[in-house]
Scaffold this active site. Structure first.
Site, PDB file in Angstrom:
ATOM      1  N   PRO A  91       0.837  -1.203   0.000  1.00  0.00           N
ATOM      2  CA  PRO A  91       0.000   0.000   0.000  1.00  0.00           C
ATOM      3  C   PRO A  91       0.874   1.256   0.000  1.00  0.00           C
ATOM      4  CG  PRO A  91      -0.054  -1.097   2.152  1.00  0.00           C
ATOM      5  CD  PRO A  91       0.743  -1.983   1.240  1.00  0.00           C
ATOM      6  N   LEU A  96       5.458   0.806   4.545  1.00  0.00           N
ATOM      7  CA  LEU A  96       6.124  -0.449   4.186  1.00  0.00           C
ATOM      8  C   LEU A  96       7.161  -0.248   3.084  1.00  0.00           C
ATOM      9  CD1 LEU A  96       3.087  -2.901   4.337  1.00  0.00           C
ATOM     10  CD2 LEU A  96       4.664  -2.226   6.134  1.00  0.00           C
ATOM     11  N   GLY A  97       7.530   0.994   2.853  1.00  0.00           N
ATOM     12  CA  GLY A  97       8.605   1.261   1.903  1.00  0.00           C
ATOM     13  C   GLY A  97       8.194   1.086   0.451  1.00  0.00           C
ATOM     14  N   ALA A 101      10.691   0.669  -2.839  1.00  0.00           N
ATOM     15  CA  ALA A 101      10.643  -0.596  -3.586  1.00  0.00           C
ATOM     16  C   ALA A 101      10.409  -0.305  -5.065  1.00  0.00           C
ATOM     17  CB  ALA A 101       9.546  -1.497  -3.027  1.00  0.00           C
ATOM     18  N   ASP A 142      14.834   2.857   3.687  1.00  0.00           N
ATOM     19  CA  ASP A 142      13.864   2.213   2.787  1.00  0.00           C
ATOM     20  C   ASP A 142      14.558   1.695   1.528  1.00  0.00           C
ATOM     21  OD1 ASP A 142      12.088   3.196   4.598  1.00  0.00           O
ATOM     22  OD2 ASP A 142      10.702   4.021   3.113  1.00  0.00           O
TER      23      ASP A 142
HETATM   24  O1  PMV Z   1       7.038   5.536   6.142  1.00  0.00           O
HETATM   25  P1  PMV Z   1       8.249   4.975   5.475  1.00  0.00           P
HETATM   26  O2  PMV Z   1       8.150   3.529   5.145  1.00  0.00           O
HETATM   27  O3  PMV Z   1       8.710   5.784   4.350  1.00  0.00           O
HETATM   28  O4  PMV Z   1       9.434   5.009   6.567  1.00  0.00           O
HETATM   29  C1  PMV Z   1       9.995   6.233   6.964  1.00  0.00           C
HETATM   30  C2  PMV Z   1      11.039   6.027   8.018  1.00  0.00           C
HETATM   31  C3  PMV Z   1      11.503   7.345   8.650  1.00  0.00           C
HETATM   32  O5  PMV Z   1      12.486   6.986   9.625  1.00  0.00           O
HETATM   33  C4  PMV Z   1      10.348   8.045   9.365  1.00  0.00           C
HETATM   34  C5  PMV Z   1      12.098   8.311   7.632  1.00  0.00           C
HETATM   35  C6  PMV Z   1      13.427   7.865   7.048  1.00  0.00           C
HETATM   36  O6  PMV Z   1      13.787   8.380   5.980  1.00  0.00           O
HETATM   37  O7  PMV Z   1      14.124   7.045   7.668  1.00  0.00           O
END
Ligand code: PMV
Length: 324
Positions: A91, A96-97, A101, A142
């Site tokens: 999603p 979940l990156g 991805a 990510d």
């Molecule tokens: O929400 P996501 O899956 O993009 O994860 C972000 C993780 C953070 O630590 C909030 C931001 C980052 O760039 O590390």
């Protein structure tokens, strides 16, 4: 017509999101689902089709997707234009990156088209350029997960180091509601830290010690300990105002249904929650796969009964190393 294909993995952050932006290590695990892309040479200007959308690469467009695609292409201009088709099983904005991805899948498809090493620095540089458009100031965790999969500790200035898992992790990952923009959540934490430098110092120190302990717990197969550390990390994230009422409800439901720990994963403000399922008896004896799967099902059922969707992801333990 030549064609290149690529894939990138989704990820779940087990501990350390947000703090990782400030140089504290975080622990992430690659998921066995993610994004795929196919690239073909084209006589037209370069385009990207994603889901129902078709965008042309354009560095000055209002549309982030068009800008991100242009940034990814600009890292190493190609000899010809390309038509890229991409899709994601994750999603978007769910923590979940998904965007990383996709960036990795597209970059690998481009490198595949030109028959160059698909894990080279160019893929990482393209994926980082793509992520910067969506995230502003990404830590890189990510993109690293999308490139390498597995379970690893990540530090912004040092990159990733693999962790050797002593036990399988069974994770329930659920969606608390629409995800917030990662950029907006990272900026709101930055504003909070600017107003309260003392909270910044104490939070980052606390996350650092949780992550160090979680590393030991993962390598020792201490899932009960890992779950407690995840709960503590969630309290700190709530203190950064990135948790929400639905996230807290999902964490409580998971714990009441037997989870060893539960927290938001990713940027928060909505988006995904991760719960660690019991897959061990006291004394570190592993449950059968069927028992672990039914422990996970209890958590998913509690979420479903309250209107939250979820899935089970399994992160497999590392194979024992051959002695030299
Ligand atoms: O929400 P996501 O899956 O993009 O994860 C972000 C993780 C953070 O630590 C909030 C931001 C980052 O760039 O590390």
């Amino acid at each position: 017509m030549r064609e290149g294909r690529g894939a990138g993995a989704g990820k779940v952050i087990l501990l350390g999101e947000h703090a990782v932006v400030y140089g504290v290590p975080a622990i992430a695990a690659g998921l066995d689902r993610g994004a795929q892309a196919t690239a073909r040479e084209s006589d037209e200007p370069s385009t990207l089709r994603l889901g129902g959308r078709l965008v042309r690469a354009d560095a000055s467009a209002d549309d982030e997707l068009a800008r991100a695609f242009a940034a990814l292409l600009a890292v190493h201009p190609l000899a010809s234009a390309v038509a890229v088709e991409a899709s994601s099983e994750l999603p978007p904005g769910g923590g979940l990156g998904s965007s990383a991805a996709l960036g990795v899948a597209i970059a690998r498809a481009l490198e595949g088209l030109h028959e160059v090493d698909a894990d080279g620095e160019r893929v990482a540089a393209r994926a980082t350029a793509w992520e910067s458009v969506f995230h502003g100031n990404p830590s890189g965790i990510d993109a690293t997960a999308a490139l390498r999969g597995g379970c690893f500790v990540y530090r912004r200035d040092e990159g990733a180091r693999s962790l050797r898992l002593a036990a399988d992790l069974w994770l329930c990952i659920g969606k608390s509601g629409p995800g917030a923009s990662t950029r907006a959540m990272v900026e709101s934490v930055a504003r909070l830290f600017a107003r309260r430098p003392e909270q910044q110092r104490s939070t980052l120190e606390a996350v650092l010690s949780l992550v160090k302990n979680a590393e030991l717990a993962l390598e020792a197969g201490d899932l009960t300990g890992l779950g407690r550390l995840m709960d503590l990390n969630q309290m700190l994230l709530a203190g950064l105002m990135v948790s929400t009422e639905p996230i807290e409800r999902m964490c409580a439901l998971a714990r009441e249904s037997g989870a060893l720990g539960a927290k938001l994963t990713g940027a928060g403000g909505g988006g995904a929650v991760v719960a660690l399922c019991a897959s061990q008896r006291a004394g570190a004896l592993e449950l059968t796969d069927a028992d672990a799967a039914s422990a996970a099902e209890r958590i998913l059922a509690a979420w479903r009964a309250s209107g939250f969707d979820g899935l089970v992801a399994r992160v497999r333990r590392s194979e024992p190393q051959e002695s030299p």
